[in-house]
Design a protein around this motif. Sequence first.
Motif, mmCIF file in Angstrom:
data_model
loop_
_atom_site.group_PDB
_atom_site.id
_atom_site.type_symbol
_atom_site.label_atom_id
_atom_site.label_comp_id
_atom_site.label_asym_id
_atom_site.label_seq_id
_atom_site.Cartn_x
_atom_site.Cartn_y
_atom_site.Cartn_z
ATOM 1 N N ILE A 279 0.821 -1.207 0.000
ATOM 2 C CA ILE A 279 0.000 0.000 0.000
ATOM 3 C C ILE A 279 0.860 1.263 0.000
ATOM 4 O O ILE A 279 0.523 2.249 -0.647
ATOM 5 C CB ILE A 279 -1.001 0.004 1.173
ATOM 6 N N HIS A 280 1.986 1.245 0.663
ATOM 7 C CA HIS A 280 2.816 2.444 0.729
ATOM 8 C C HIS A 280 3.825 2.520 -0.414
ATOM 9 O O HIS A 280 4.076 3.603 -0.935
ATOM 10 C CB HIS A 280 3.542 2.510 2.077
ATOM 11 N N ILE A 281 4.391 1.413 -0.794
ATOM 12 C CA ILE A 281 5.451 1.449 -1.806
ATOM 13 C C ILE A 281 4.908 1.942 -3.151
ATOM 14 O O ILE A 281 5.550 2.748 -3.829
ATOM 15 C CB ILE A 281 6.156 0.082 -1.920
ATOM 16 N N VAL A 282 3.722 1.521 -3.529
ATOM 17 C CA VAL A 282 3.131 1.950 -4.803
ATOM 18 C C VAL A 282 2.821 3.441 -4.769
ATOM 19 O O VAL A 282 3.156 4.188 -5.695
ATOM 20 C CB VAL A 282 1.862 1.122 -5.109
ATOM 21 N N VAL A 283 2.203 3.878 -3.696
ATOM 22 C CA VAL A 283 1.823 5.289 -3.569
ATOM 23 C C VAL A 283 3.066 6.174 -3.499
ATOM 24 O O VAL A 283 3.123 7.226 -4.139
ATOM 25 C CB VAL A 283 0.921 5.482 -2.331
ATOM 26 N N TYR A 284 4.070 5.758 -2.744
ATOM 27 C CA TYR A 284 5.290 6.553 -2.620
ATOM 28 C C TYR A 284 5.994 6.714 -3.963
ATOM 29 O O TYR A 284 6.491 7.794 -4.279
ATOM 30 C CB TYR A 284 6.253 5.913 -1.627
ATOM 31 N N VAL A 285 6.053 5.654 -4.753
ATOM 32 C CA VAL A 285 6.727 5.740 -6.053
ATOM 33 C C VAL A 285 5.973 6.685 -6.986
ATOM 34 O O VAL A 285 6.586 7.499 -7.682
ATOM 35 C CB VAL A 285 6.893 4.335 -6.673
#
Length: 169
Positions: A71-77
């Motif tokens: 959930i965070h890695i996709v949004v952060y990228v």
Amino acid sequence: MKIKRTIGVALLFFLLQSVFIPLFCNGVTQPNIIFLAVLTMALQYGKRAGVLTALLGGFIHDVVISNFFGIHIVVYVIIAWICGYLGKSLDEKYGLITWLIALGATELSLLLNSVVLILAGQYVNILVYVWEFSVPMLIYSGIFVVPVAYVIGTLRDTEVMYPYRSLYH
């Protein structure tokens, strides 16, 4: 960027996010220092450094702190990629424009988080999700973006530039 100093700042942000901030927050919402570090890194250092920070910060956030991997890695990228392009035109390190971009990126991250949850098979009402978390996250981002941008900016001020190994735009 000096490696030791950068690792020290990353460790500081990680400890703040995972240990100290939960002590003072209610458990439902809390400031996302790692997100703000990714955002300001992309604004100040460009797309490559921002996406690399997003991959590392998102992975650490998903594995150690979060309960839903991805959930965070996709949004952060995605946010780092967008802010990397916006950062090309910024002349100031941590002024009003950075603050406004952080508020807009916070809202975009809430929308992207809800989309990632829906794609993962979770039932999420996007309007309720954004409405419930929007105000506290905007307040947290508005308060913490300037100190985080200042700390990230000090990494740039102390580095030696090598034109052939640049992480800049």
